[in-house]
Design a protein around this motif. Structure first.
Motif, PDB file in Angstrom:
ATOM      1  N   SER A  10       0.804  -1.042  -0.032  1.00  0.00           N
ATOM      2  CA  SER A  10      -0.200   0.246  -0.303  1.00  0.00           C
ATOM      3  C   SER A  10       0.925   0.925   0.133  1.00  0.00           C
ATOM      4  O   SER A  10       0.505   2.302  -0.908  1.00  0.00           O
ATOM      5  N   ASP A  11       1.801   1.217   0.256  1.00  0.00           N
ATOM      6  CA  ASP A  11       2.914   2.446   0.641  1.00  0.00           C
ATOM      7  C   ASP A  11       2.821   2.781  -1.009  1.00  0.00           C
ATOM      8  O   ASP A  11       3.458   3.701  -1.141  1.00  0.00           O
ATOM      9  N   THR A  12       3.637   1.176  -1.258  1.00  0.00           N
ATOM     10  CA  THR A  12       3.791   2.017  -3.282  1.00  0.00           C
ATOM     11  C   THR A  12       2.912   2.533  -3.836  1.00  0.00           C
ATOM     12  O   THR A  12       3.253   3.657  -4.671  1.00  0.00           O
ATOM     13  N   ASN A  13       1.783   1.939  -3.344  1.00  0.00           N
ATOM     14  CA  ASN A  13       0.202   2.536  -4.625  1.00  0.00           C
ATOM     15  C   ASN A  13       0.458   4.059  -3.504  1.00  0.00           C
ATOM     16  O   ASN A  13      -0.279   5.127  -4.485  1.00  0.00           O
ATOM     17  N   THR A  14       0.348   3.862  -2.726  1.00  0.00           N
ATOM     18  CA  THR A  14       0.107   5.891  -2.136  1.00  0.00           C
ATOM     19  C   THR A  14       1.608   6.633  -3.235  1.00  0.00           C
ATOM     20  O   THR A  14       0.992   7.832  -3.770  1.00  0.00           O
ATOM     21  N   TYR A  15       2.871   5.638  -2.879  1.00  0.00           N
ATOM     22  CA  TYR A  15       3.678   6.822  -3.790  1.00  0.00           C
ATOM     23  C   TYR A  15       3.717   7.411  -5.302  1.00  0.00           C
ATOM     24  O   TYR A  15       3.542   8.415  -5.878  1.00  0.00           O
ATOM     25  N   TYR A  16       2.536   6.354  -5.763  1.00  0.00           N
ATOM     26  CA  TYR A  16       2.368   5.860  -7.145  1.00  0.00           C
ATOM     27  C   TYR A  16       1.008   6.893  -7.348  1.00  0.00           C
ATOM     28  O   TYR A  16       0.778   8.207  -8.390  1.00  0.00           O
ATOM     29  N   ILE A  17       0.261   6.764  -6.620  1.00  0.00           N
ATOM     30  CA  ILE A  17      -1.058   8.175  -6.592  1.00  0.00           C
ATOM     31  C   ILE A  17       0.114   9.207  -6.289  1.00  0.00           C
ATOM     32  O   ILE A  17      -0.699  10.236  -6.991  1.00  0.00           O
ATOM     33  N   LYS A  18       0.721   9.488  -5.550  1.00  0.00           N
ATOM     34  CA  LYS A  18       0.971  11.185  -5.371  1.00  0.00           C
ATOM     35  C   LYS A  18       1.329  11.513  -6.304  1.00  0.00           C
ATOM     36  O   LYS A  18       1.464  12.521  -6.415  1.00  0.00           O
ATOM     37  N   GLN A  19       2.288  10.727  -7.187  1.00  0.00           N
ATOM     38  CA  GLN A  19       2.823  11.184  -8.240  1.00  0.00           C
ATOM     39  C   GLN A  19       2.382  11.282  -9.460  1.00  0.00           C
ATOM     40  O   GLN A  19       2.502  12.052 -10.233  1.00  0.00           O
ATOM     41  N   ILE A  20       1.387  10.549  -9.588  1.00  0.00           N
ATOM     42  CA  ILE A  20       0.326  11.302 -10.964  1.00  0.00           C
ATOM     43  C   ILE A  20      -0.426  12.249 -10.220  1.00  0.00           C
ATOM     44  O   ILE A  20      -0.901  13.557 -11.384  1.00  0.00           O
ATOM     45  N   GLN A  21      -1.202  12.027  -9.052  1.00  0.00           N
ATOM     46  CA  GLN A  21      -1.411  13.478  -9.007  1.00  0.00           C
ATOM     47  C   GLN A  21      -0.627  14.464  -9.104  1.00  0.00           C
ATOM     48  O   GLN A  21      -1.185  15.574  -9.249  1.00  0.00           O
ATOM     49  N   HIS A  22       0.551  14.816  -9.006  1.00  0.00           N
ATOM     50  CA  HIS A  22       1.767  15.626  -8.748  1.00  0.00           C
ATOM     51  C   HIS A  22       2.163  15.833 -10.113  1.00  0.00           C
ATOM     52  O   HIS A  22       1.300  17.793 -10.790  1.00  0.00           O
ATOM     53  N   LYS A  23       1.815  14.882 -11.135  1.00  0.00           N
ATOM     54  CA  LYS A  23       1.416  15.563 -12.697  1.00  0.00           C
ATOM     55  C   LYS A  23       0.298  15.759 -12.686  1.00  0.00           C
ATOM     56  O   LYS A  23       0.772  16.578 -13.855  1.00  0.00           O
ATOM     57  N   ARG A  24      -0.395  15.509 -12.445  1.00  0.00           N
ATOM     58  CA  ARG A  24      -1.704  15.723 -12.742  1.00  0.00           C
ATOM     59  C   ARG A  24      -2.189  17.381 -12.811  1.00  0.00           C
ATOM     60  O   ARG A  24      -1.994  18.417 -13.892  1.00  0.00           O
ATOM     61  N   LYS A  25      -1.409  17.861 -11.889  1.00  0.00           N
ATOM     62  CA  LYS A  25      -1.462  19.546 -10.431  1.00  0.00           C
ATOM     63  C   LYS A  25      -0.295  20.296 -11.990  1.00  0.00           C
ATOM     64  O   LYS A  25      -0.993  21.554 -12.209  1.00  0.00           O
ATOM     65  N   ILE A  26       0.472  19.609 -11.978  1.00  0.00           N
ATOM     66  CA  ILE A  26       1.738  20.118 -13.340  1.00  0.00           C
ATOM     67  C   ILE A  26       0.437  20.593 -14.779  1.00  0.00           C
ATOM     68  O   ILE A  26       1.268  22.009 -14.533  1.00  0.00           O
ATOM     69  N   SER A  27      -0.075  19.659 -14.507  1.00  0.00           N
ATOM     70  CA  SER A  27      -0.115  19.516 -16.181  1.00  0.00           C
ATOM     71  C   SER A  27      -1.403  21.039 -16.193  1.00  0.00           C
ATOM     72  O   SER A  27      -1.660  21.300 -16.917  1.00  0.00           O
ATOM     73  N   ILE A  28      -1.882  20.706 -15.456  1.00  0.00           N
ATOM     74  CA  ILE A  28      -3.571  22.029 -15.303  1.00  0.00           C
ATOM     75  C   ILE A  28      -2.606  23.072 -14.689  1.00  0.00           C
ATOM     76  O   ILE A  28      -3.285  24.037 -15.683  1.00  0.00           O
ATOM     77  N   PHE A  29      -1.567  23.216 -14.414  1.00  0.00           N
ATOM     78  CA  PHE A  29      -1.224  25.019 -13.532  1.00  0.00           C
ATOM     79  C   PHE A  29      -0.866  25.644 -15.232  1.00  0.00           C
ATOM     80  O   PHE A  29      -0.972  26.204 -15.978  1.00  0.00           O
ATOM     81  N   ARG A  30      -0.416  24.074 -16.325  1.00  0.00           N
ATOM     82  CA  ARG A  30       0.562  24.760 -17.450  1.00  0.00           C
ATOM     83  C   ARG A  30      -0.917  25.331 -18.264  1.00  0.00           C
ATOM     84  O   ARG A  30      -0.582  26.210 -18.609  1.00  0.00           O
ATOM     85  N   ILE A  31      -1.530  24.991 -17.992  1.00  0.00           N
ATOM     86  CA  ILE A  31      -2.707  24.444 -19.405  1.00  0.00           C
ATOM     87  C   ILE A  31      -3.425  25.765 -18.644  1.00  0.00           C
ATOM     88  O   ILE A  31      -3.983  27.045 -19.707  1.00  0.00           O
ATOM     89  N   MET A  32      -3.050  26.076 -17.356  1.00  0.00           N
ATOM     90  CA  MET A  32      -4.058  27.427 -16.804  1.00  0.00           C
ATOM     91  C   MET A  32      -3.243  28.398 -17.058  1.00  0.00           C
ATOM     92  O   MET A  32      -3.984  29.982 -17.641  1.00  0.00           O
ATOM     93  N   ILE A  33      -2.277  28.769 -16.836  1.00  0.00           N
ATOM     94  CA  ILE A  33      -0.605  29.557 -17.876  1.00  0.00           C
ATOM     95  C   ILE A  33      -0.894  29.805 -18.967  1.00  0.00           C
ATOM     96  O   ILE A  33      -1.344  31.092 -19.778  1.00  0.00           O
ATOM     97  N   LEU A  34      -1.006  29.420 -19.878  1.00  0.00           N
ATOM     98  CA  LEU A  34      -1.433  29.447 -21.263  1.00  0.00           C
ATOM     99  C   LEU A  34      -2.677  29.611 -21.486  1.00  0.00           C
ATOM    100  O   LEU A  34      -2.814  30.684 -22.844  1.00  0.00           O
TER     101      LEU A  34
END
Length: 269
Positions: A10-34
């Motif tokens: 479950s620790d590994t799953n939590t880590y991957y979930i956090k990484q996916i959420q981080h990438k999504r957040k960065i993508s949203i920020f990029r789209i918002m800035i554009l």
């Protein structure tokens, strides 16, 4: 003694979930800035904060894009520039590999050629373009050579340095077991340098595009470089800005293709 806590799945799953959420957040920020930049640009042109004749506007660029597509002009320019860039890039990579192998395999050659490579790499390539036109004539060949000249010398030096940075213990092991220099090259040096080669390729693809555009500025009647320089001459600045934006898209697309290829190679290792 302290007992080490075993890593739960479950620790590994939590880590991957956090990484996916981080990438999504960065993508949203990029789209918002554009989106905010495009909206502000359109608003500034509409309210007269900027001169839309000089700076154009997103709506005018969309209309210009539509007209060029209907006239069948745009794809012609894009395809020519894309073809010239890919050909010059492939030639650069091939020459880089051959030259770096030659420099690595013969110390006398590398010591003799290295200062000349540094000098050639430091030359302003835009100054070489007129000479290339005189020597080779105007046409696709000159533009491809111009694109190559921007990237090839730096690439050779970078890959040669990567070859020389390979772990010497691995080379000694191959030689101790009776291997030849060819085995060292194919079993140790080249495989160890492939990640560095991908880094070089990601830089080269942009440099080749820049070189091709320089060549099209001077000696072409087709291509995005010609479209940009022609638009500036006849004060069609929407053509100029649209051409620049398309070049940004092409550079990003080619770069992402190399990133995908690199990830595919690293997964197979």
């Amino acid at each position: 003694m302290k007992k080490h806590r075993q890593k739960h799945p479950s620790d590994t799953n939590t880590y991957y979930i956090k990484q996916i959420q981080h990438k999504r957040k960065i993508s949203i920020f990029r789209i918002m800035i554009l989106a905010a930049f495009i909206a502000l640009w359109e608003l500034a042109a509409t309210l007269g904060w900027i001169d839309d004749f000089i700076f154009s506007s997103p709506s005018k660029l969309v209309l210009c894009l539509k007209n060029l597509i209907i006239q069948g002009i745009l794809w012609q320019h894009i395809s020519i520039t894309l073809l010239e860039t890919i050909v010059s890039f492939l030639l650069v990579i091939g020459i880089t590999l051959l030259a770096a192998i030659l420099l690595w395999s013969n110390k006398s050659v590398s010591e003799t050629a290295e200062p000349y490579m540094v000098i050639l790499n430091s030359l302003p390539k835009s100054a070489l373009a007129p000479l290339l036109i005189v020597w080779l004539g105007s046409g696709y060949r000159t533009i491809i050579v111009t694109g190559m000249s921007v990237a090839v010398f730096g690439s050779i030096l970078s890959l040669y340095q990567a070859f020389m940075a390979v772990n010497p213990d691995q080379i000694k092991l191959i030689l101790t077991l009776g291997g030849s220099r060819r085995h060292v090259l194919t079993k140790v040096v080249l495989p160890s340098s492939i990640p560095h080669l991908f880094s070089i390729m990601k830089v080269d693809i942009g440099l080749c595009l820049v070189g091709v555009i320089i060549g099209e500025f001077i000696s072409s009647r087709r291509g995005l470089g010609y479209m940009i320089i022609y638009g500036s001459q006849v004060f069609r600045l929407d053509w100029v800005i649209l051409g620049i934006l398309i070049l940004c898209g092409i550079a990003m697309g080619l770069y992402q293709i190399l990133v995908v290829l690199e990830k595919h190679y690293l997964r197979k290792m």
